[in-house]
Enzyme design. Structure first.
Site, short mmCIF file in Angstrom:
data_model
loop_
_atom_site.label_atom_id
_atom_site.label_comp_id
_atom_site.label_asym_id
_atom_site.label_seq_id
_atom_site.Cartn_x
_atom_site.Cartn_y
_atom_site.Cartn_z
N ASP A 94 5.44 4.57 14.44
CA ASP A 94 5.28 5.22 15.73
C ASP A 94 5.04 4.21 16.85
O ASP A 94 5.30 4.52 18.03
CB ASP A 94 4.11 6.21 15.68
CG ASP A 94 2.79 5.55 15.27
OD1 ASP A 94 2.82 4.49 14.61
OD2 ASP A 94 1.73 6.10 15.59
N GLU A 95 4.57 3.02 16.51
CA GLU A 95 4.18 2.06 17.55
C GLU A 95 5.37 1.54 18.36
O GLU A 95 5.18 0.97 19.43
CB GLU A 95 3.41 0.90 16.93
CG GLU A 95 2.07 1.34 16.36
CD GLU A 95 1.07 0.20 16.22
OE1 GLU A 95 1.14 -0.77 17.01
OE2 GLU A 95 0.23 0.28 15.32
N ALA A 150 7.17 -4.69 18.41
CA ALA A 150 8.45 -5.26 18.86
C ALA A 150 9.33 -5.67 17.69
O ALA A 150 10.55 -5.46 17.71
CB ALA A 150 8.19 -6.46 19.78
N ASN A 175 -0.28 6.69 11.24
CA ASN A 175 -1.31 5.97 10.50
C ASN A 175 -1.48 6.55 9.10
O ASN A 175 -1.89 7.70 8.94
CB ASN A 175 -2.63 6.02 11.26
CG ASN A 175 -2.56 5.22 12.53
OD1 ASN A 175 -1.80 5.55 13.44
ND2 ASN A 175 -3.34 4.16 12.62
N TYR A 191 3.88 -6.80 16.68
CA TYR A 191 4.22 -6.01 15.49
C TYR A 191 5.21 -4.92 15.85
O TYR A 191 6.26 -4.76 15.20
CB TYR A 191 2.96 -5.40 14.88
CG TYR A 191 3.26 -4.24 13.96
CD1 TYR A 191 3.99 -4.42 12.79
CD2 TYR A 191 2.82 -2.95 14.27
CE1 TYR A 191 4.27 -3.34 11.95
CE2 TYR A 191 3.10 -1.87 13.45
CZ TYR A 191 3.84 -2.08 12.29
OH TYR A 191 4.13 -1.01 11.47
N ALA A 221 7.14 -5.33 4.98
CA ALA A 221 6.91 -5.67 6.39
C ALA A 221 5.54 -6.31 6.55
O ALA A 221 4.62 -6.05 5.75
CB ALA A 221 6.99 -4.43 7.27
N ARG A 257 -9.24 -5.43 22.47
CA ARG A 257 -8.07 -5.64 21.62
C ARG A 257 -6.79 -5.50 22.46
O ARG A 257 -6.12 -4.47 22.41
CB ARG A 257 -8.05 -4.65 20.47
CG ARG A 257 -9.17 -4.79 19.49
CD ARG A 257 -9.12 -3.71 18.43
NE ARG A 257 -8.13 -3.98 17.41
CZ ARG A 257 -7.77 -3.09 16.49
NH1 ARG A 257 -8.30 -1.90 16.46
NH2 ARG A 257 -6.87 -3.39 15.58
N PRO A 258 -6.46 -6.49 23.27
CA PRO A 258 -5.21 -6.41 24.04
C PRO A 258 -4.02 -6.21 23.10
O PRO A 258 -3.97 -6.79 22.02
CB PRO A 258 -5.13 -7.78 24.72
CG PRO A 258 -6.54 -8.28 24.74
CD PRO A 258 -7.18 -7.75 23.50
N PHE A 300 0.80 -1.22 0.00
CA PHE A 300 0.00 0.00 0.00
C PHE A 300 0.85 1.28 0.00
O PHE A 300 0.81 2.07 -0.95
CB PHE A 300 -0.95 -0.02 1.20
CG PHE A 300 -1.55 1.32 1.50
CD1 PHE A 300 -2.26 2.01 0.52
CD2 PHE A 300 -1.40 1.91 2.74
CE1 PHE A 300 -2.81 3.27 0.77
CE2 PHE A 300 -1.94 3.15 3.01
CZ PHE A 300 -2.64 3.84 2.02
N ASN A 319 -10.77 8.71 16.62
CA ASN A 319 -11.35 7.77 15.66
C ASN A 319 -12.86 7.90 15.48
O ASN A 319 -13.39 7.54 14.43
CB ASN A 319 -10.98 6.34 16.06
CG ASN A 319 -9.50 6.06 15.84
OD1 ASN A 319 -8.89 6.63 14.94
ND2 ASN A 319 -8.93 5.20 16.67
N HIS A 354 -3.25 -3.21 21.89
CA HIS A 354 -3.46 -1.97 21.15
C HIS A 354 -3.40 -0.80 22.12
O HIS A 354 -3.68 -0.92 23.31
CB HIS A 354 -4.81 -1.99 20.43
CG HIS A 354 -4.85 -2.93 19.28
ND1 HIS A 354 -4.76 -2.53 17.98
CD2 HIS A 354 -4.93 -4.28 19.24
CE1 HIS A 354 -4.81 -3.58 17.18
NE2 HIS A 354 -4.91 -4.65 17.93
#
Length: 335
Positions: A135-136, A161, A188, A159, A87, A289-290, A13, A263, A292
């Site tokens: 950024d995560e 990590a 994002n 992800y 990735a 959603r653990p 993408f 959001n 997140h």
């Protein structure tokens, strides 16, 4: 002779937008390495932007977790730049099974770095190796906090990590081998031809079907999560800008959206453009959603001081993207 750039994950993408920008803004030749996983959508994106048969583009199918074959190296030829964007990126999938993320994002990054080092030492000096990160890696940002380049990592899902692991490998190659590495952190990203599992196309798809949209919020289910969204074309412009700047090996630069958007507000904007009502439910993000995080935020001061700013604002970019999706509904279907 025109310069030559290798883009890993070039059928994906964000990367296909970067490829398109390179073709429009330069006379460079582009080599693409792609494994063609589900996220690549085959060659559909490259065909959609009419570059699949472009004589300046070479597309090679290869798995970056393995050393490329002699044939792939031969067809790749001498490159001036490597932009490593391949990735595994979907957080939910990483929580279900982290192994593919380790193979692609850590081992795969090691392989690409090793190939780049071999080229750099034995064949043709690289002008730049860009590691496209997220950024995560910094984890959640408290209200008012903007993570700066070089802040400590605080990964909360597999992800993140694995992307942090790739970053550290890239830094090691910069420090140990003086490979001209540049690390970018992005937030994002949205835009045309995004996979329908991602938030914006997913919301649009549910809005059009009259289905309820789940919005992740705090434990009280009153404060929705927020992000700094940025269009893929703006990311592409920032990357090309950075390739033309003088940076030190191992330097980091954040690529940040112009404004923070929660959001729920984003979902309402999408519904407004679509001319539909929004049915939604706020849910506790940790329970549902653990792994997140409620809020991510990066400091974009460094890139702004270097002289780059997005040419198009968030709401204009979002409106045009949603309208494009409405005009091209096949990209909302998972095939």
């Amino acid at each position: 002779m025109p310069e030559r750039i290798l883009v890993t994950g070039g059928c994906g993408f964000v990367a296909h937008h970067f490829v398109e920008h390179i073709l429009k803004a330069t006379d460079w030749e582009v080599v693409i390495w792609d494994k063609l996983t589900y996220a690549s959508c085959g060659f559909d994106r490259l065909q959609d932007i009419q570059c699949f048969d472009d004589k300046r583009v070479t597309v090679l199918t290869t798995d970056i977790a393995a050393w490329p074959s002699d044939g792939v190296l031969k067809e790749t030829g001498l490159v001036d730049y490597v932009v490593h964007m391949a990735a595994e990126t979907h957080v939910d999938r990483s929580i279900e099974d982290a192994a593919p993320f380790v193979l692609s994002n850590v081992l795969g990054t090691l392989r690409v770095l090793s190939v780049a080092r071999w080229y750099h030492v034995n064949r043709h000096p690289l002008s730049r190796f860009v590691y496209f990160s997220t950024d995560e890696v910094f984890g959640p940002a408290a209200p008012g906090v903007l993570h700066k380049e070089g802040d400590p990592y605080h990964c909360t899902n597999p992800y993140a990590a694995t992307k942090a692991g790739g970053e550290q490998m890239a830094l090691a190659f910069a420090n140990c081998y003086r490979l001209p590495v540049l690390i970018t952190h992005c937030m994002n990203v949205f835009g045309e031809r995004q996979h329908p599992e991602k938030f914006i196309p997913m919301v649009l798809k549910k809005v059009l079907a009259g289905e309820e949209v789940t919005i992740h919020a705090d434990a009280t289910c009153t404060v929705p999560g927020s992000r700094f969204y940025i269009h893929a074309r703006n990311v592409a412009g920032a990357l090309l800008f950075l390739l033309e700047q003088e940076t030190e090996p191992g330097e980091m630069v954040n690529i940040v959206g112009q404004q923070e958007v929660d959001n729920l507000t984003l979902a309402r904007l999408i519904a407004k453009v679509a001319g539909k009502d929004l049915k939604y439910k706020l849910v506790d993000f940790h329970s549902s959603r653990p792994g997140h995080d409620l809020r991510y935020a990066l400091d974009g001061t460094k890139l702004a001081r270097m002289g780059w700013s997005p040419p198009m604002g968030f709401e204009e970019s979002l409106t045009k993207t949603v309208q494009w999706m409405l005009d091209h509904p096949r990209w909302l279907r998972e095939e």
